[in-house]
Design a protein around this motif. Sequence first.
Motif, mmCIF file in Angstrom:
data_model
loop_
_atom_site.group_PDB
_atom_site.id
_atom_site.type_symbol
_atom_site.label_atom_id
_atom_site.label_comp_id
_atom_site.label_asym_id
_atom_site.label_seq_id
_atom_site.Cartn_x
_atom_site.Cartn_y
_atom_site.Cartn_z
ATOM 1 N N THR A 111 0.857 -1.181 0.000
ATOM 2 C CA THR A 111 0.000 0.000 0.000
ATOM 3 C C THR A 111 0.888 1.225 0.000
ATOM 4 O O THR A 111 1.745 1.380 0.879
ATOM 5 N N ALA A 112 0.711 2.093 -0.984
ATOM 6 C CA ALA A 112 1.524 3.308 -1.066
ATOM 7 C C ALA A 112 1.108 4.284 0.027
ATOM 8 O O ALA A 112 -0.081 4.438 0.327
ATOM 9 N N THR A 113 2.095 4.896 0.659
ATOM 10 C CA THR A 113 1.833 5.913 1.681
ATOM 11 C C THR A 113 2.523 7.208 1.277
ATOM 12 O O THR A 113 3.419 7.213 0.445
ATOM 13 N N ASN A 114 2.086 8.302 1.887
ATOM 14 C CA ASN A 114 2.674 9.601 1.595
ATOM 15 C C ASN A 114 3.669 10.016 2.664
ATOM 16 O O ASN A 114 3.891 11.194 2.896
ATOM 17 N N THR A 115 4.280 9.031 3.314
ATOM 18 C CA THR A 115 5.211 9.338 4.389
ATOM 19 C C THR A 115 6.601 8.848 4.021
ATOM 20 O O THR A 115 6.801 8.133 3.037
ATOM 21 N N ALA A 116 7.567 9.221 4.841
ATOM 22 C CA ALA A 116 8.949 8.791 4.624
ATOM 23 C C ALA A 116 9.150 7.325 4.977
ATOM 24 O O ALA A 116 10.218 6.771 4.708
ATOM 25 N N PHE A 117 8.124 6.674 5.563
ATOM 26 C CA PHE A 117 8.268 5.274 5.964
ATOM 27 C C PHE A 117 8.243 4.323 4.769
ATOM 28 O O PHE A 117 8.615 3.167 4.878
ATOM 29 N N GLY A 118 7.774 4.767 3.623
ATOM 30 C CA GLY A 118 7.713 3.920 2.436
ATOM 31 C C GLY A 118 6.435 3.105 2.366
ATOM 32 O O GLY A 118 5.559 3.210 3.221
ATOM 33 N N ASP A 119 6.325 2.307 1.309
ATOM 34 C CA ASP A 119 5.139 1.476 1.119
ATOM 35 C C ASP A 119 5.027 0.430 2.225
ATOM 36 O O ASP A 119 6.026 -0.065 2.739
ATOM 37 N N ILE A 120 3.776 0.074 2.579
ATOM 38 C CA ILE A 120 3.511 -0.947 3.584
ATOM 39 C C ILE A 120 3.249 -2.270 2.864
ATOM 40 O O ILE A 120 2.316 -2.375 2.062
ATOM 41 N N LYS A 121 4.085 -3.272 3.129
ATOM 42 C CA LYS A 121 3.938 -4.598 2.525
ATOM 43 C C LYS A 121 3.217 -5.516 3.509
ATOM 44 O O LYS A 121 3.554 -5.545 4.688
ATOM 45 N N THR A 122 2.237 -6.276 3.025
ATOM 46 C CA THR A 122 1.413 -7.118 3.879
ATOM 47 C C THR A 122 1.466 -8.566 3.405
ATOM 48 O O THR A 122 1.323 -8.841 2.217
ATOM 49 N N ASN A 123 1.668 -9.499 4.361
ATOM 50 C CA ASN A 123 1.685 -10.935 4.082
ATOM 51 C C ASN A 123 0.829 -11.653 5.119
ATOM 52 O O ASN A 123 0.713 -11.198 6.257
ATOM 53 N N VAL A 124 0.265 -12.778 4.730
ATOM 54 C CA VAL A 124 -0.556 -13.590 5.639
ATOM 55 C C VAL A 124 -0.205 -15.066 5.430
ATOM 56 O O VAL A 124 -0.117 -15.530 4.292
ATOM 57 N N TRP A 125 0.005 -15.818 6.528
ATOM 58 C CA TRP A 125 0.158 -17.271 6.444
ATOM 59 C C TRP A 125 -0.966 -17.923 7.242
ATOM 60 O O TRP A 125 -1.576 -17.276 8.096
ATOM 61 N N HIS A 126 -1.260 -19.172 6.953
ATOM 62 C CA HIS A 126 -2.279 -19.876 7.736
ATOM 63 C C HIS A 126 -1.938 -21.356 7.880
ATOM 64 O O HIS A 126 -1.297 -21.957 7.014
ATOM 65 N N VAL A 127 -2.356 -21.907 9.010
ATOM 66 C CA VAL A 127 -2.313 -23.347 9.279
ATOM 67 C C VAL A 127 -3.691 -23.707 9.815
ATOM 68 O O VAL A 127 -4.095 -23.217 10.869
ATOM 69 N N THR A 128 -4.425 -24.529 9.074
ATOM 70 C CA THR A 128 -5.815 -24.826 9.433
ATOM 71 C C THR A 128 -6.108 -26.313 9.328
ATOM 72 O O THR A 128 -5.455 -27.044 8.591
ATOM 73 N N GLY A 129 -7.117 -26.736 10.068
ATOM 74 C CA GLY A 129 -7.724 -28.051 9.884
ATOM 75 C C GLY A 129 -8.875 -27.872 8.916
ATOM 76 O O GLY A 129 -9.677 -26.952 9.084
ATOM 77 N N ASN A 130 -8.961 -28.691 7.877
ATOM 78 C CA ASN A 130 -9.966 -28.498 6.834
ATOM 79 C C ASN A 130 -10.774 -29.764 6.585
ATOM 80 O O ASN A 130 -10.289 -30.875 6.812
ATOM 81 N N VAL A 131 -11.977 -29.575 6.087
ATOM 82 C CA VAL A 131 -12.843 -30.660 5.622
ATOM 83 C C VAL A 131 -13.137 -30.399 4.152
ATOM 84 O O VAL A 131 -13.410 -29.255 3.757
ATOM 85 N N ARG A 132 -13.069 -31.447 3.336
ATOM 86 C CA ARG A 132 -13.382 -31.320 1.909
ATOM 87 C C ARG A 132 -14.439 -32.343 1.546
ATOM 88 O O ARG A 132 -14.363 -33.511 1.939
ATOM 89 N N VAL A 133 -15.453 -31.909 0.806
ATOM 90 C CA VAL A 133 -16.511 -32.780 0.289
ATOM 91 C C VAL A 133 -16.423 -32.712 -1.227
ATOM 92 O O VAL A 133 -16.460 -31.619 -1.804
ATOM 93 N N ARG A 134 -16.285 -33.876 -1.884
ATOM 94 C CA ARG A 134 -16.027 -33.850 -3.321
ATOM 95 C C ARG A 134 -16.892 -34.840 -4.081
ATOM 96 O O ARG A 134 -17.375 -35.833 -3.531
ATOM 97 N N GLY A 135 -17.061 -34.546 -5.353
ATOM 98 C CA GLY A 135 -17.711 -35.488 -6.252
ATOM 99 C C GLY A 135 -16.747 -36.612 -6.597
ATOM 100 O O GLY A 135 -15.528 -36.420 -6.578
ATOM 101 N N VAL A 136 -17.278 -37.773 -6.925
ATOM 102 C CA VAL A 136 -16.412 -38.938 -7.161
ATOM 103 C C VAL A 136 -16.624 -39.584 -8.522
ATOM 104 O O VAL A 136 -16.010 -40.616 -8.814
ATOM 105 N N THR A 137 -17.459 -38.992 -9.372
ATOM 106 C CA THR A 137 -17.664 -39.573 -10.696
ATOM 107 C C THR A 137 -17.458 -38.506 -11.759
ATOM 108 O O THR A 137 -17.598 -37.307 -11.504
ATOM 109 N N GLY A 138 -17.128 -38.957 -12.961
ATOM 110 C CA GLY A 138 -16.929 -38.055 -14.081
ATOM 111 C C GLY A 138 -15.517 -37.505 -14.131
ATOM 112 O O GLY A 138 -14.738 -37.625 -13.192
ATOM 113 N N SER A 139 -15.176 -36.880 -15.248
ATOM 114 C CA SER A 139 -13.839 -36.314 -15.388
ATOM 115 C C SER A 139 -13.740 -34.938 -14.726
ATOM 116 O O SER A 139 -12.673 -34.536 -14.276
ATOM 117 N N ILE A 140 -14.845 -34.197 -14.642
ATOM 118 C CA ILE A 140 -14.880 -32.906 -13.937
ATOM 119 C C ILE A 140 -15.650 -33.118 -12.641
ATOM 120 O O ILE A 140 -16.831 -33.465 -12.658
#
Length: 196
Positions: A79-108
Amino acid sequence: MFSTLRTGWIAVALSVMGGLFATAAQAGPPSMMFQAGYGKMVEDGAPNGDLAFHGNAFMMANPVIGVGAEGGYAWLGSTATNTAFGDIKTNVWHVTGNVRVRGVTGSIRPYGIGGLGVYGLHESDNTGSGSDTKFGFNIGGGLTHKFPDSSTGLSLEARWHMVSSVPNSFSNPASTTPFENSTLNMVTITAGVDFN
């Protein structure tokens, strides 16, 4: 009250996931996915978005439902700022437990995915950096194309991530109230390889 309600929902989700893990413990080999693409926060004044990726592995409780873990990282741009501090760079990491429900037939094959866990937020400018760790969740869906007579496929996915009680300085670096809390909303659109 919100904190008690949130704690209750977390306890219920962890109990359900624990039961699915116990069921999946007797399943066959894991189903794994690695995807990369684009991540962007959706708040006004948020950074311009950048590369995002995640990888996960699921034990299949049955052919349709899998439970597992995921790790991911998103460089959300600056994010560009108008200060001498320079642009603010932002990063996010995650570690999660997930559940997935999926189709099981067909190519798509369509699938839905969601999970909850820990999100780490990091910001930096020319003078230093700051980090915070918060509870968050994600939900989304996608499509997998399965190759005939192969355990490998290609996938395309869209996911929404929400992180609670984030200081405004993370969710909106241009905010005039940087120390008040808000919610960080991030969307990722990724493509990758699915191994089953």
